[in-house]
Motif scaffolding. Structure first.
Motif, PDB file in Angstrom:
ATOM      1  N   PRO B 405       0.403  -1.144   0.253  1.00  0.00           N
ATOM      2  CA  PRO B 405       0.363  -0.365   0.281  1.00  0.00           C
ATOM      3  C   PRO B 405       0.958   0.946   0.068  1.00  0.00           C
ATOM      4  O   PRO B 405       2.372   1.237   0.769  1.00  0.00           O
ATOM      5  CB  PRO B 405      -0.950   0.434   1.687  1.00  0.00           C
ATOM      6  N   ASP B 421      -4.576   1.129  -2.053  1.00  0.00           N
ATOM      7  CA  ASP B 421      -4.872  -0.313  -0.970  1.00  0.00           C
ATOM      8  C   ASP B 421      -4.644  -1.125  -2.334  1.00  0.00           C
ATOM      9  O   ASP B 421      -2.889  -1.846  -1.577  1.00  0.00           O
ATOM     10  CB  ASP B 421      -5.570  -0.717  -1.167  1.00  0.00           C
ATOM     11  N   SER B 422      -3.843  -1.330  -3.230  1.00  0.00           N
ATOM     12  CA  SER B 422      -3.418  -2.202  -4.353  1.00  0.00           C
ATOM     13  C   SER B 422      -4.162  -2.167  -6.036  1.00  0.00           C
ATOM     14  O   SER B 422      -4.363  -0.686  -6.136  1.00  0.00           O
ATOM     15  CB  SER B 422      -4.095  -3.430  -4.203  1.00  0.00           C
ATOM     16  N   VAL B 539     -18.552  -2.446  -2.586  1.00  0.00           N
ATOM     17  CA  VAL B 539     -18.108  -2.915  -1.255  1.00  0.00           C
ATOM     18  C   VAL B 539     -18.734  -3.160   0.624  1.00  0.00           C
ATOM     19  O   VAL B 539     -18.690  -4.353   1.653  1.00  0.00           O
ATOM     20  CB  VAL B 539     -16.782  -2.173  -0.609  1.00  0.00           C
ATOM     21  N   THR B 608     -11.104   1.698  -1.273  1.00  0.00           N
ATOM     22  CA  THR B 608     -10.574   1.217  -1.829  1.00  0.00           C
ATOM     23  C   THR B 608     -10.197   2.042  -2.914  1.00  0.00           C
ATOM     24  O   THR B 608     -10.700   2.792  -2.404  1.00  0.00           O
ATOM     25  CB  THR B 608     -11.207   0.278  -1.907  1.00  0.00           C
ATOM     26  N   TRP B 609      -9.229   1.652  -4.068  1.00  0.00           N
ATOM     27  CA  TRP B 609      -8.399   2.261  -4.804  1.00  0.00           C
ATOM     28  C   TRP B 609      -8.912   1.669  -6.059  1.00  0.00           C
ATOM     29  O   TRP B 609      -8.222   0.899  -6.736  1.00  0.00           O
ATOM     30  CB  TRP B 609      -7.188   3.269  -4.927  1.00  0.00           C
ATOM     31  N   CYS B 638     -11.305  -2.772 -11.114  1.00  0.00           N
ATOM     32  CA  CYS B 638     -12.358  -2.502  -9.681  1.00  0.00           C
ATOM     33  C   CYS B 638     -11.832  -3.496  -8.397  1.00  0.00           C
ATOM     34  O   CYS B 638     -12.386  -4.046  -8.060  1.00  0.00           O
ATOM     35  CB  CYS B 638     -13.392  -1.828 -10.368  1.00  0.00           C
ATOM     36  N   GLY B 639     -10.963  -4.480  -9.106  1.00  0.00           N
ATOM     37  CA  GLY B 639     -10.260  -5.421  -8.136  1.00  0.00           C
ATOM     38  C   GLY B 639     -10.702  -6.511  -8.728  1.00  0.00           C
ATOM     39  O   GLY B 639     -10.799  -7.278  -9.175  1.00  0.00           O
ATOM     40  N   HIS B 702      -5.637  -7.796  -9.338  1.00  0.00           N
ATOM     41  CA  HIS B 702      -5.378  -7.307  -7.231  1.00  0.00           C
ATOM     42  C   HIS B 702      -6.454  -6.603  -6.710  1.00  0.00           C
ATOM     43  O   HIS B 702      -6.548  -5.494  -7.252  1.00  0.00           O
ATOM     44  CB  HIS B 702      -4.513  -5.837  -8.189  1.00  0.00           C
ATOM     45  N   SER B 704      -9.048  -6.331  -4.048  1.00  0.00           N
ATOM     46  CA  SER B 704      -8.567  -4.802  -2.193  1.00  0.00           C
ATOM     47  C   SER B 704      -7.746  -5.880  -1.501  1.00  0.00           C
ATOM     48  O   SER B 704      -8.968  -7.105  -1.315  1.00  0.00           O
ATOM     49  CB  SER B 704      -9.507  -3.987  -2.134  1.00  0.00           C
ATOM     50  N   LYS B 712     -13.265  -3.096  -5.470  1.00  0.00           N
ATOM     51  CA  LYS B 712     -13.068  -1.774  -5.571  1.00  0.00           C
ATOM     52  C   LYS B 712     -14.464  -0.968  -5.756  1.00  0.00           C
ATOM     53  O   LYS B 712     -14.727  -1.127  -6.637  1.00  0.00           O
ATOM     54  CB  LYS B 712     -11.846  -1.008  -5.229  1.00  0.00           C
TER      55      LYS B 712
END
Lengths: 159, 765
Positions: B405, B421-422, B539, B608-609, B638-639, B702, B704, B712
């Motif tokens: 992170p 976050d990731s 989320v 979340t990112w 979006c993960g 990836h 979250s 995310k």
């Protein structure tokens, strides 16, 4: 004053003030709330209904002007069960999100495809440019209308 | 055989659509109650002035008018709209009273409320109210506000409500030794979310039970109930907030507005249901505005393009009051100017300036749209100065997957820390370049084709999501064996019924049609809900559903164990039956002669990112300044995707909203604080023919690490990068003229003027 017209193939008679818009008459007197009011000045197209087959902004038309006319709303373009090909195409293409502009899009697209089932993408965009949507960005709406053309061509052949 | 479910990740057609496409949605103005009155609100036509008197005697006597409520009826002190996010004592002096007294501070501020038998009569009565306002000089620009010559709140001595400062590392030291720096000023214009459904409130006070029901709430029902209960002096659980269908939110709709007090108050005052629906003119002068910001910002780099620091000052025009979430955009401008890039030294302050305009609040990608425009413009200028390829410049500075992170700047005074976050940001940039055909299109740079100049640009973004602290979900096994989901998240048109049904079906390992309904948008469904903002619903609400599903399975196993004479741990739930090891089983319906209902929750403090990249290809007509958008590509990762169909819909829809902000939308005020764009003929938004080619691509990787779904928050990423990418594409197209757009929107007139000012457009006509 009294006004008599046909809504979704049923005759209605309503006592209205002369200043009442057709949109408000449909929504609040006849409880057909599928017709939405988004701007009340004829820009957004959410209130579009069919009057004698033509797509019309019901916020710019007075109820008394509908005397003797045949009015069709989104409810009149719907089946009791299931979706029409145009509605199913909207769903398939994710051509709606919040659903507020959708009845106006459906009525406008229905009028277009009934008259011009062979219309191209530019024509669809041109006609739909009178209906504002804030959610979809229009791309999916244009795709949905184009994809629904086949059903209207079938209708024309059948007729 | 156990059902193996994987509805999550599938492009499932939306459940909501079945009612919407048939005109069977139910929006607040569609509702009617017996004996209902209609409200209309008298609003200030003056931007800044002293309120001398209001005479309602003529209005009261109009046939069909049942009451006229002025500030005298509200009691003292007059309730104020409180801050929901970042509430700080410093802001309290700038809170908005629900009705103006002493002074009016913007055009549209409520002065009186008429209740009548019809909306038309109520509006007639507004014209019969006499108001005397002594005009004061209007504070209509940030510069005038900062001068403090005219004050909105005399007692505070300043029009600066607050200053935030985002800090990371040591910017002073970084700039002192930097081999390259560039300082620039940019601005973005005031515009707004403009949901298609106007706002509305319907309130009914049941005097016998001392209970209030409010329809038309949205977004943050529980928070709004807390505010309203306090203002009305009733218990929170004496109020039911009900959402119904909501015609778009985008951050603006559903915050607590003055009308969210006035209409319930009026219903209790007269003892009859009261409905208010705004018209579009009212909407444009009362719903939260957004995006009016400027900055004076400086970048420092090594010669190879490695960014050393960002520093500078930003200014946000807040309008007349600090509303519920008014500080969010300003916070984001400062804290997230670095976006997805590695900027080790940051020192950016942002001043929140009060002006005689409609107050601001969040609009999709709040502050992020603005700050991404500032940053991406500055990056293209810096890359060119350094003789570097602008894509390579970005590649070099993107935060890498190995650095996660990654800690971003801390914002003061509330010391809010944050970390990315990731993710692998470079992957989305490369995908974007591939989709737009960057290598081929680079050759078009600055070229006139059929009299128009072509240009391209690319930019990267991050999108914050998953605001805490909590969300609640209730899962019920019904007597017929189906499942019902109740959720504290709110629907604003984004399709969460479908997404939550997918998540619930997977968690319970049942077919989608076993989820008989997803109920959201009422304070009656769950014990506590936090609603939908900051891309949090999937989320937070989705993870709460997982928790509820675990609890429901436990409850069902216990129930089954009693019926089947086995241990609860031995029960297997599958295919609509609960089975014991000895082969005996009962159906889920038999398990629940009375429904089994459990509540789950998800608690979270970290964001979340989601992330991605946008690219645009434009052509500029030098004769008119018109910019045609030839192609636009947006990538978002979006993960973990719940529904790619609706995710892509959010992405593309947000891009087009962003194009409205880049090219068209502008809330214009004159020097008297008068709003000049009070209709959709003046306030232009994109139409179906404006931007025919937008391509959105959604990705997942990836996941979250912060929630069990790995998701995310998404839905805002489509708008965040648009301003910067479009302005850079226009700069690229007009590079031969030396045109550098520094201000939005890029209207034909502005682009044409930029070309004239550049002095090299001579002879083109």
């Amino acid at each position: 004053m009294p006004v008599r017209f046909e809504v979704n193939r049923k005759p209605v008679e309503v006592e209205v003030e002369p200043r009442l818009t057709l949109a408000d008459c449909l929504r609040h007197y006849l409880r057909l709330t599928g017709t939405h009011v988004g701007c009340e000045h004829g820009v957004c197209g959410a209130c579009t209904v069919l009057v004698d087959g033509a797509a019309v902004r019901s916020c710019l038309m007075l109820a008394v002007q509908a005397e003797g006319a045949k009015v069709v709303t989104v409810e009149g373009l719907s089946l009791e069960q299931g979706l029409t090909p145009l509605q199913a195409s909207f769903r398939k293409h994710h051509a709606l999100q919040c659903g507020f502009c959708t009845p106006g899009m459906i009525t406008t697209a229905h009028a277009l495809l009934s008259d011009e089932p062979d219309c191209d993408a530019d024509r669809v965009r041109e006609v739909l440019s009178g209906n504002l949507c804030r959610c979809t960005g229009y791309i999916s709406i244009v795709e949905a209308v184009l994809d629904a053309r086949a059903a209207y061509k079938q209708d024309q052949k059948g007729a | 055989m156990r059902t193996v479910n994987s509805f999550v990740g599938q492009p499932i057609e939306r459940l909501e659509d079945l009612r919407f496409v048939r005109g069977r949605g139910q929006y607040v103005d569609d509702l009617a109650r017996h004996d209902m009155l209609h409200a209309a609100i008298l609003r200030s036509a003056v931007g800044h002035g002293r309120l001398r008197f209001i005479d309602i005697s003529r209005a009261k006597n109009i046939t069909g008018v049942r009451a006229v409520i002025t500030v005298e009826d509200l009691g003292k002190p007059v309730p104020r709209v409180p801050m929901r996010l970042q509430p700080m004592p410093e802001f309290e002096a700038f809170g908005q009273p629900v009705m103006a007294y002493d002074k009016v501070r913007y055009v549209g501020e409520a002065l009186a409320l008429v209740l009548a038998d019809s909306a038309a009569i109520a509006e007639d009565a507004l014209a019969a109210i006499e108001v005397d306002i002594e005009p004061l000089p209007a504070v209509w620009s940030s510069e005038i506000a900062a001068s403090n010559e005219t004050l909105l709140f005399e007692a505070t001595g300043s029009n600066v409500a607050m200053k935030f400062r985002a800090v990371l590392g040591d910017a002073t030291a970084a700039f002192r030794h930097a081999p390259y720096t560039r300082r620039e000023s940019f601005s973005t214009q005031r515009h707004t979310a403009l949901p298609m459904e106007p706002r509305g409130v319907l309130a009914e006070w049941d005097a016998a039970r001392a209970r209030l029901t409010v329809w038309g709430a949205a977004k943050v029902l529980f928070a709004n109930r807390r505010i309203l209960a306090k203002q009305l002096g009733v218990a929170e659980d004496a109020i039911d907030m009900v959402e119904k269908d909501v015609g778009g939110g985008f951050g603006a709709r559903g915050e607590f507005y003055p009308e969210d007090f006035l209409i319930p108050f009026a219903a209790r005052h007269v003892g009859r249901p009261v409905k208010w629906t705004e018209d579009r003119r009212e909407h444009l002068m009362t719903i939260n505005h957004a995006r009016q910001a400027a900055c004076d910002v400086e970048i420092a780099c090594k010669r190879d393009g490695t960014i050393l620091g960002l520093r500078g000052h930003a200014f946000v025009d807040m309008g007349a009051y600090m509303r519920t979430n008014g500080a969010v955009g300003a916070r984001n401008i400062a804290q997230f100017m670095s976006g997805p890039y590695r900027v080790p030294n940051i020192d950016i302050d942002v001043a929140l300036l009060l002006t005689n305009k409609t107050p601001v609040g969040t609009y999709r990608g709040p502050g992020r749209f603005e700050t991404d425009f500032f940053r991406e413009r500055l990056f293209d200028m810096a890359a060119r100065d350094l003789g570097l390829d602008r894509v390579e410049f970005r590649r070099r500075n993107l935060v890498s997957a190995a650095e996660m992170p990654y800690t971003v700047a801390t914002i003061a005074p509330f010391e809010s820390k944050d970390e990315l976050d990731s993710g692998d940001y470079g992957v989305t940039l490369e995908r974007c370049l591939a989709e737009i055909g960057w290598a081929e299109k680079t050759k078009l740079k600055g070229k006139p084709i059929d009299g128009c100049y072509h240009g391209i640009a690319v930019g990267c973004f991050i999108e914050g999501g998953a605001a805490g602290p909590k969300e609640s979900a209730r899962l019920t096994l019904e007597s017929d064996g189906t499942l019902t989901v109740y959720i504290g998240s709110s629907g604003v048109g984004q399709g969460l019924e479908t997404a939550f049904a997918q998540i619930a079906a997977d968690a319970m390992e049942v077919p989608m049609d076993c989820i008989n309904n997803v109920f959201h948008g009422s304070t009656a469904y769950v014990s506590d809900g936090y609603g939908s903002y900051h891309s949090r619903s999937i989320v937070m609400g989705g993870s709460a559903i997982l928790d509820a599903a675990t609890k429901l399975r436990t409850a069902m196993c216990s129930q089954a164990a009693r019926r089947l004479n086995c241990g609860a741990a031995e029960v297997v739930l599958a295919d609509g039956r609960a089975s014991a090891p000895d082969g005996k089983s009962v159906s889920w319906a038999e398990l629940a002669p009375d429904p089994i209902s459990v509540e789950g929750a998800f608690l979270n403090q970290k964001h979340t990112w989601a992330y991605g990249a946008h690219a645009a290809h434009v052509s500029v007509d030098p004769k008119t300044g018109h910019v045609a958008l030839i192609d636009y590509v947006a990538i978002e990762n979006c993960g973990r995707m719940i529904n790619p169909l609706t995710l892509k819909g959010q992405l593309v829809g947000a891009v087009v909203q962003g194009l409205g902000g880049a090219f068209l939308e502008h809330l214009v005020y004159d020097e008297h604080g008068q709003l000049l764009t009070g209709s959709l003929a003046d306030y232009l938004v994109p139409t179906a023919s404006d931007f025919p080619k937008i391509r959105g691509y959604v990705m997942e990787s990836h996941p979250s690490p912060l929630n069990p779904l790995g998701a995310k928050g998404a839905g805002e990423g489509g708008i965040i990068a648009v301003g910067g990418v479009i302005a850079n594409a226009v700069a690229d197209a007009l590079s031969a003229f030396g045109v550098e757009p520094r201000d939005l929107p890029l209207t034909p007139a502005r682009v044409w003027q930029l070309m004239q000012d550049a002095g090299r457009a001579r002879g083109i006509h």
